[in-house]
Design a protein around this motif. Sequence first.
Motif, mmCIF file in Angstrom:
data_model
loop_
_atom_site.group_PDB
_atom_site.id
_atom_site.type_symbol
_atom_site.label_atom_id
_atom_site.label_comp_id
_atom_site.label_asym_id
_atom_site.label_seq_id
_atom_site.Cartn_x
_atom_site.Cartn_y
_atom_site.Cartn_z
ATOM 1 N N TYR A 94 0.912 -1.100 0.053
ATOM 2 C CA TYR A 94 -0.067 0.135 0.222
ATOM 3 C C TYR A 94 0.889 1.295 -0.137
ATOM 4 C CZ TYR A 94 -3.948 -3.142 1.097
ATOM 5 O OH TYR A 94 -4.859 -4.049 1.067
ATOM 6 N N SER A 95 0.414 2.160 -0.909
ATOM 7 C CA SER A 95 1.069 3.511 -0.986
ATOM 8 C C SER A 95 0.264 4.557 -1.464
ATOM 9 C CB SER A 95 2.401 3.376 -1.707
ATOM 10 O OG SER A 95 2.112 3.449 -3.134
ATOM 11 N N ILE A 96 0.551 5.948 -1.139
ATOM 12 C CA ILE A 96 -0.327 6.993 -1.523
ATOM 13 C C ILE A 96 -0.007 6.967 -3.130
ATOM 14 C CG2 ILE A 96 -0.226 9.461 -1.746
ATOM 15 C CD1 ILE A 96 -1.298 8.464 0.792
ATOM 16 N N TYR A 122 -5.956 11.237 4.760
ATOM 17 C CA TYR A 122 -5.271 10.472 3.720
ATOM 18 C C TYR A 122 -5.431 10.908 2.457
ATOM 19 C CZ TYR A 122 -3.900 5.903 1.904
ATOM 20 O OH TYR A 122 -3.185 4.622 1.141
ATOM 21 N N GLY A 123 -6.689 11.239 2.342
ATOM 22 C CA GLY A 123 -6.992 11.573 0.843
ATOM 23 C C GLY A 123 -6.046 12.889 0.497
ATOM 24 N N CYS A 124 -5.895 13.780 1.231
ATOM 25 C CA CYS A 124 -5.179 15.052 1.183
ATOM 26 C C CYS A 124 -3.952 14.733 0.493
ATOM 27 C CB CYS A 124 -4.978 16.019 2.166
ATOM 28 S SG CYS A 124 -6.614 16.551 3.127
ATOM 29 N N SER A 125 -3.159 13.891 0.971
ATOM 30 C CA SER A 125 -1.905 13.212 0.478
ATOM 31 C C SER A 125 -1.958 12.661 -0.969
ATOM 32 C CB SER A 125 -1.210 12.118 1.330
ATOM 33 O OG SER A 125 -0.951 12.623 2.791
ATOM 34 N N VAL A 126 -3.137 12.050 -1.117
ATOM 35 C CA VAL A 126 -3.359 11.507 -2.538
ATOM 36 C C VAL A 126 -3.523 12.883 -3.634
ATOM 37 C CG1 VAL A 126 -5.039 10.248 -3.922
ATOM 38 C CG2 VAL A 126 -4.367 9.409 -1.702
ATOM 39 N N ALA A 127 -4.281 13.678 -2.878
ATOM 40 C CA ALA A 127 -4.552 14.881 -3.752
ATOM 41 C C ALA A 127 -3.136 15.584 -3.971
ATOM 42 C CB ALA A 127 -5.687 16.109 -2.788
ATOM 43 N N GLN A 128 -2.100 15.667 -3.303
ATOM 44 C CA GLN A 128 -0.987 16.504 -3.106
ATOM 45 C C GLN A 128 -0.205 15.573 -4.216
ATOM 46 O OE1 GLN A 128 -0.411 16.568 1.136
ATOM 47 N NE2 GLN A 128 1.107 18.111 0.667
ATOM 48 N N GLU A 129 -0.184 14.324 -4.217
ATOM 49 C CA GLU A 129 0.456 13.643 -5.419
ATOM 50 C C GLU A 129 -0.067 13.923 -6.580
ATOM 51 O OE1 GLU A 129 2.912 10.783 -7.661
ATOM 52 O OE2 GLU A 129 3.315 12.065 -5.780
ATOM 53 N N LEU A 130 -1.545 13.971 -6.755
ATOM 54 C CA LEU A 130 -2.057 14.383 -8.003
ATOM 55 C C LEU A 130 -1.583 15.517 -8.788
ATOM 56 C CD1 LEU A 130 -5.621 12.751 -7.327
ATOM 57 C CD2 LEU A 130 -3.764 11.817 -9.109
ATOM 58 N N MET A 226 2.004 7.628 6.908
ATOM 59 C CA MET A 226 2.888 8.597 7.728
ATOM 60 C C MET A 226 4.252 8.611 7.596
ATOM 61 S SD MET A 226 0.561 7.760 11.254
ATOM 62 C CE MET A 226 1.699 8.682 12.374
ATOM 63 N N GLU A 227 4.973 7.734 7.191
ATOM 64 C CA GLU A 227 6.373 7.613 6.956
ATOM 65 C C GLU A 227 6.252 8.279 5.226
ATOM 66 O OE1 GLU A 227 10.633 7.265 6.864
ATOM 67 O OE2 GLU A 227 8.818 7.436 8.625
ATOM 68 N N GLU A 228 5.468 7.754 4.456
ATOM 69 C CA GLU A 228 5.329 8.522 3.006
ATOM 70 C C GLU A 228 5.540 9.803 3.021
ATOM 71 O OE1 GLU A 228 3.276 6.505 -0.308
ATOM 72 O OE2 GLU A 228 2.451 5.704 1.525
ATOM 73 N N ARG A 229 4.532 10.365 4.116
ATOM 74 C CA ARG A 229 4.364 11.960 4.062
ATOM 75 C C ARG A 229 5.771 12.510 4.497
ATOM 76 N NH1 ARG A 229 -1.110 11.967 7.500
ATOM 77 N NH2 ARG A 229 -2.628 12.113 6.015
#
Length: 309
Positions: A94-96, A122-130, A226-229
């Motif tokens: 699993y990853s963002i 969590y969805g905010c990190s997905v949006a940042q990646e997009l 959390m580590e991915e962030r």
Amino acid sequence: MEQQVPGIRDESAARRESISLEEWQQGGKWFFYEGHAIFSRMGGQGEPLVLIHGFPTASWDWNRIWPMLVQNNKLLVADLLGFGFSDKPREHAYSIADQADLVEGLLEGLGLEAVHLLAHDYGCSVAQELLAREQEGVLPFQIASVCFLNGALFPEVHNPLMIQKLLRSPMGGLLSRALTRRSFERSFLKLFGSKNLPDQQDLDDFWHLLTYNNGRGILHHLIQFMEERRCHRHRWVSALQNARQPMRLISGTADPVSGAAMAQRYQELIPEADVVQLRNVGHYPHFESPWEVYGAYREFRKRHSDPEH
């Protein structure tokens, strides 16, 4: 720039108009992502608005604000892989980035040219990646606007609960499988403000979504985001600072994890920061105070659709 929230209806009306978990599931459809079944819902007419949920819950988080948003938007939502009614493979990495691939694939498959994003936790990190992908010119659609709700946009001011720290630890696998309803509720309720706590039926539904299809067994894998962030902080913060589209942060300031301190950091680091702070509202503003969130979101979209602005 901190905005004021427009006039708000009684929040109890939103509770009465909310969609039950059974209705939510019955109104959904499944699609396949890399061989895994993903639950999704669509509804409404207008410009596409993609709702991206948080950890450890699911798309049903949006059930109280859905009836308001669906009146003027084409809504699209999915339970990300490992969440809610979607598949929860035990051995998956699993990853963002993987979740962003899922969202990107869904939207590309629908042939959409531009979308608005409304993301939580969590969805905010997905949006940042997009956002980062769009700035690199590799996204097959445009992001017209982004609105964030209580996400750890800046990991240096994120304040995780003890249970989150333990799930990330070497004993996380054991804790994940041994998680009880009582320990979940005790930790989960700490996230909410005093304004509109979940009732027993809400807690039953949140627990059902968490444990559906052996969901407890993978929590320690999911929480590695959390580590991915931390590892991708420069990429994801730069995506915010370099964003060309309108952005707003709607923050429940009673959130102990990513509330007032996160809003302050956003104002410090984001040019012309647009922030709406909701008092006595915790980590789930769209669930706790949906009319306030809807009012703030509607004003945000109206402001940027008006050619005079």
